[in-house]
Design a protein around this motif. Structure first.
Motif, mmCIF file in Angstrom:
data_model
loop_
_atom_site.group_PDB
_atom_site.id
_atom_site.type_symbol
_atom_site.label_atom_id
_atom_site.label_comp_id
_atom_site.label_asym_id
_atom_site.label_seq_id
_atom_site.Cartn_x
_atom_site.Cartn_y
_atom_site.Cartn_z
ATOM 1 N N PRO A 5 29.546 49.506 42.026
ATOM 2 C CA PRO A 5 29.933 49.303 43.424
ATOM 3 C C PRO A 5 30.515 47.915 43.684
ATOM 4 N N ALA A 6 30.092 46.921 42.906
ATOM 5 C CA ALA A 6 30.563 45.557 43.150
ATOM 6 C C ALA A 6 31.969 45.334 42.612
ATOM 7 N N GLN A 7 32.454 46.234 41.728
ATOM 8 C CA GLN A 7 33.783 46.021 41.134
ATOM 9 C C GLN A 7 34.817 47.005 41.660
ATOM 10 N N ARG A 8 34.502 47.696 42.748
ATOM 11 C CA ARG A 8 35.451 48.706 43.236
ATOM 12 C C ARG A 8 36.791 48.072 43.566
ATOM 13 N N THR A 9 37.865 48.699 43.056
ATOM 14 C CA THR A 9 39.195 48.197 43.352
ATOM 15 C C THR A 9 39.812 49.013 44.476
ATOM 16 N N LEU A 10 40.970 48.549 44.954
ATOM 17 C CA LEU A 10 41.612 49.227 46.076
ATOM 18 C C LEU A 10 41.981 50.681 45.742
ATOM 19 N N PRO A 11 42.657 50.949 44.596
ATOM 20 C CA PRO A 11 42.948 52.364 44.300
ATOM 21 C C PRO A 11 41.688 53.201 44.108
ATOM 22 N N ARG A 12 40.640 52.608 43.534
ATOM 23 C CA ARG A 12 39.379 53.326 43.352
ATOM 24 C C ARG A 12 38.785 53.697 44.711
ATOM 25 N N GLN A 13 38.876 52.760 45.642
ATOM 26 C CA GLN A 13 38.367 52.997 46.987
ATOM 27 C C GLN A 13 39.178 54.092 47.680
ATOM 28 N N THR A 35 50.152 47.584 36.142
ATOM 29 C CA THR A 35 49.361 48.617 35.470
ATOM 30 C C THR A 35 47.922 48.568 35.949
ATOM 31 N N SER A 36 47.382 47.362 36.019
ATOM 32 C CA SER A 36 46.000 47.200 36.472
ATOM 33 C C SER A 36 45.861 47.600 37.938
ATOM 34 N N LEU A 37 46.835 47.196 38.746
ATOM 35 C CA LEU A 37 46.770 47.481 40.187
ATOM 36 C C LEU A 37 46.838 48.984 40.452
ATOM 37 N N LEU A 57 38.382 45.168 52.185
ATOM 38 C CA LEU A 57 38.882 43.840 51.834
ATOM 39 C C LEU A 57 38.320 43.359 50.490
ATOM 40 N N PRO A 58 36.995 43.521 50.247
ATOM 41 C CA PRO A 58 36.490 43.175 48.914
ATOM 42 C C PRO A 58 37.196 43.962 47.808
ATOM 43 N N ALA A 59 37.551 45.232 48.089
ATOM 44 C CA ALA A 59 38.249 46.032 47.079
ATOM 45 C C ALA A 59 39.625 45.444 46.781
ATOM 46 N N LEU A 60 40.333 45.032 47.831
ATOM 47 C CA LEU A 60 41.651 44.398 47.629
ATOM 48 C C LEU A 60 41.490 43.129 46.803
ATOM 49 N N TRP A 61 40.500 42.340 47.172
ATOM 50 C CA TRP A 61 40.231 41.086 46.473
ATOM 51 C C TRP A 61 39.909 41.366 45.007
ATOM 52 N N ASN A 62 39.072 42.371 44.744
ATOM 53 C CA ASN A 62 38.747 42.759 43.368
ATOM 54 C C ASN A 62 39.993 43.140 42.596
ATOM 55 N N SER A 63 40.860 43.942 43.223
ATOM 56 C CA SER A 63 42.088 44.383 42.552
ATOM 57 C C SER A 63 42.943 43.193 42.152
ATOM 58 N N LEU A 64 43.112 42.246 43.057
ATOM 59 C CA LEU A 64 43.977 41.100 42.769
ATOM 60 C C LEU A 64 43.371 40.231 41.659
ATOM 61 N N ARG A 65 42.066 40.004 41.739
ATOM 62 C CA ARG A 65 41.392 39.183 40.739
ATOM 63 C C ARG A 65 41.489 39.846 39.365
ATOM 64 N N LEU A 66 41.143 41.125 39.340
ATOM 65 C CA LEU A 66 41.149 41.880 38.095
ATOM 66 C C LEU A 66 42.549 41.917 37.489
ATOM 67 N N GLY A 67 43.546 42.226 38.324
ATOM 68 C CA GLY A 67 44.923 42.301 37.842
ATOM 69 C C GLY A 67 45.379 40.976 37.268
ATOM 70 N N THR A 68 45.033 39.870 37.939
ATOM 71 C CA THR A 68 45.479 38.553 37.477
ATOM 72 C C THR A 68 44.866 38.222 36.126
ATOM 73 N N VAL A 69 43.552 38.382 36.005
ATOM 74 C CA VAL A 69 42.902 38.009 34.736
ATOM 75 C C VAL A 69 43.378 38.926 33.609
ATOM 76 N N ALA A 70 43.467 40.245 33.888
ATOM 77 C CA ALA A 70 43.915 41.181 32.855
ATOM 78 C C ALA A 70 45.353 40.875 32.447
ATOM 79 N N ALA A 71 46.223 40.546 33.422
ATOM 80 C CA ALA A 71 47.621 40.250 33.101
ATOM 81 C C ALA A 71 47.724 38.970 32.281
#
Lengths: 397, 258
Positions: free
Chosen positions: B212-220, B198-200, B60-74
């Motif tokens: 470890p704190a920034q792991r995204t869903l695809p990375r996981q 692209t980010s997702l 779940l943290p990985a999913l959350w990271n992915s969404l946060r990262l994707g939003t800010v990068a986009a």
């Protein structure tokens, strides 16, 4: 301020951003291919003592004395700072002349104690290797500040003691094979995508209008599905205890699981699956824009369907074919995740070795030299495309 | 003759579509399995793997990271890309072809090279193992998609309107914000969605830069696939597929609007 400069000012933020986080980092990384910074700080006197050596026979006595002095000081620095200067230097030298990984640390340990006799005899007493020219030549080649060692190494070439370029020893000469493998897998994936993609694009472009959105959705849905998900799908389908093997056994077609995964076939299958939409969409775009009265005119003038296709429709859709092949081939050359997960040891392509040298052995020089090779291939493909077709005719899908 | 070749084309085309769609569609139902095998028939149906996804400490943290990262990068790629597209569309300035080549370069440089280069460059700056470093990398990878999409949208926009706005006394900024931007907004939004996707989708830069704190869903998922494949990965795949389908739907609706 003229309108020109206002327009340039709008472009500037993105340009500066990409220069800072893309162009400059990549440039600095690629420079590592020729930089030599591991050996000179450890053996500064040795490197300058070897500058006048002709590479034939053994170097002069000053070089032997310099090695002893340099290694004593480097060992002191390593102990004081807890650093790994000697380890780094011996890793770099070992890449050139296998044996250095043990020779350099061992010599450093031994010269820390009192030595008997002249430097030349003392070093020969520590290891007979010092009485041969090879280790000295390797030190000189790595003395820096720049060298072509890594760039030659990725072409399976190497300089001998006298400085002439020669073929690398067979156990190190693996990179030409990997380059050809990368290009071969990329070309094969492109051809397969073209063979499947062109008829599919043709079907969508000529289908009844109410069916087109559904057919397009069939291409776009996988296109938008994450690469890692599609790679995972193939792993689960093909693995030993996977969907396909279970189905084959349930149907009694095989008695034991087939090794479907970790081979060239599984890599190609997944690559074609992932890249196919990049072929279909540009070809579809160029077929959709095609004036269909032209092939019809050819038919009414007596051309056979095949002839009308070959002489009229196909040439008119070539920009789409070119764009599709370009997209697929360039992306195929950069594939890392899919071969890493689905391929065996003999199916890995250049990007895998970039990652390998960067993360496993921390050999930035080789990672950078291999990256230069990939970028060169990409640049050649782009140049050929620009010459044959031109970028202005590319249509957005 | 024509009818049979037409039939053959349909059969071939439909088979190609099956090839495109079937692999993912075949494995998704596995995530509802009550057992833990990765093949059919399923021993029963359950949501246990989704429960695992929901309750474990890292999915779940990985999913959350992915969404946060994707939003800010986009957002970052969207703003920079839209400004640059407008600038490129407005004027001819010296070196425009070279500038264009630089701006589109992230589309053709293999991502593994970008990842290693950023690891080297960001290390001394303290940007590895950081959210900011990942945002910068992902925004660079997504920006060309924004640029291309917004440039395509601007092709449909009539530049005379900007002159009309200027004649009515609007400043160039006001004319852009009130006249141009509303009309190209679907393109801007589509570009930002491309950047988000692209980010997702991105694994390799994250693999090299993220701690470890920034792991995204695809990375996981990547480390899960490298290790031993559990059915929780199939649940994660389902989440990813649903996200991609949502993004595709959004882009399709935006296209229709245009």
């Amino acid at each position: 301020m003229s309108a020109r400069w206002k327009a340039a000012a709008l472009v500037a933020p993105l340009l500066l951003f990409l220069l800072a986080v893309f162009i400059l980092p990549i440039g600095a990384f690629l420079l590592r291919a020729v930089q030599e910074s591991d050996v000179a700080p450890v053996l500064p006197r040795t490197v300058s003592a070897l500058a006048g050596w002709d590479g034939a026979g053994l170097p002069g006595n000053d070089a032997f004395a310099a090695v002893i002095e340099d290694l004593r000081e480097a060992r002191e620095r390593d102990r004081a700072a807890g650093g790994g200067e000697i380890a780094r230097a011996s890793a770099r030298l070992n890449a050139d002349w296998p044996g250095f990984r043990s020779l350099l640390p061992m010599t450093a340990r031994r010269v820390a104690q009192e030595l008997e006799g002249a430097p030349r005899e003392a070093l020969a007493g520590i290891s007979e290797d010092w009485a041969t020219p090879e280790p000295w030549a390797a030190i000189r080649r790595a003395g820096g500040p720049v060298s072509d060692f890594n760039l030659l190494a990725v072409l399976d070439l190497k300089r001998d003691a006298a400085g002439h370029i020669a073929a690398a020893p067979p156990d190190q000469a693996i990179f030409r094979g990997i380059l050809w493998r990368t290009l071969w897998i990329g070309a094969l994936a492109t051809l397969l995508c073209l063979a499947i993609g062109y008829p599919l694009a043709w079907l969508i472009a000529t289908a009844p209008p109410r069916l087109v959105p559904w057919l397009l959705a069939g291409v776009l849905l996988p296109f938008w599905t994450s690469l890692i998900v599609r790679t995972a799908a193939w792993m689960v389908l093909l693995q030993r205890e996977g969907v396909l093997n279970a189905a084959l056994q349930a149907l009694r077609l095989t008695s034991e699981p087939l090794p479907l995964l970790f081979n060239r076939g599984s890599v190609l299958l997944a690559m074609v699956h992932i890249l196919l939409p990049f072929m279909v969409l540009p070809i579809y775009a160029s077929l959709k824009a095609l004036d269909w009265r032209l092939p019809r005119a050819a038919r009414s003038l007596g051309a056979s369907p095949l002839r009308a296709f070959l002489r009229v429709s196909l040439p008119l859709s070539l920009p789409g074919v070119g764009a599709g092949c370009l997209l697929v081939f360039i992306q195929a050359l950069g594939f890392y995740v899919t071969p890493a997960l689905l391929g065996g040891a003999n199916d890995q392509m250049l990007p895998y070795f970039v990652a390998f040298y960067a993360s496993r052995t921390v050999n930035w020089g080789m990672a950078a030299a291999l990256s230069c090779l990939i970028l060169l291939a990409v640049a050649v493909i782009l140049a050929v495309y620009g010459k044959l077709i031109g970028f202005s005719r590319m249509r957005p899908a | 003759m024509i009818a049979t070749s037409r039939l053959a084309l349909w059969i071939f085309g439909l088979l190609a579509l099956v090839f495109l769609l079937a692999p993912v569609l075949l494995i998704l139902p596995l995530s509802f399995s009550a057992g833990s095998f990765l093949y059919y028939p399923l021993p029963g149906l359950s949501f246990r793997w989704y429960a695992d996804f929901w309750t474990s400490g890292f999915w779940l943290p990985a999913l959350w990271n992915s969404l946060r990262l994707g939003t800010v990068a986009a957002l970052l790629a969207g703003v920079l890309g839209t400004l640059a597209a407008f600038g490129l569309w407005r004027g001819n300035f010296p070196g425009q072809r070279l500038v264009m080549a630089v701006l589109l370069a992230p589309m053709v440089v293999p991502v593994v090279i970008v990842a290693v280069a950023l690891l080297l460059a960001f290390g001394p700056l303290g940007l590895t193992n950081s959210f900011l470093g990942l945002v910068l990398g992902h925004a660079a990878l997504g920006a060309p998609f924004v640029l291309v999409t917004v440039l395509a949208a601007l092709q449909q926009f009539d530049a005379v309107q900007l002159r009309a706005a200027a004649a009515c006394g609007a400043s160039p900024l006001r004319a852009f914000l009130r006249v141009c931007l509303p009309q190209i907004m679907p393109g801007v939004a589509a570009g930002a969605i491309f950047a988000f996707a692209t980010s997702l989708d991105e694994v390799v830069v994250t693999l090299f830069l993220a701690g470890p704190a920034q792991r995204t869903l695809p990375r996981q998922m990547f480390s899960g696939l490298n290790d031993s494949i559990s059915l929780t990965i199939m649940a994660a795949a389902m989440v990813m597929v649903l996200l991609s389908a949502l993004l595709l739907l959004a882009v399709t609706l935006l296209r229709r609007k245009r």
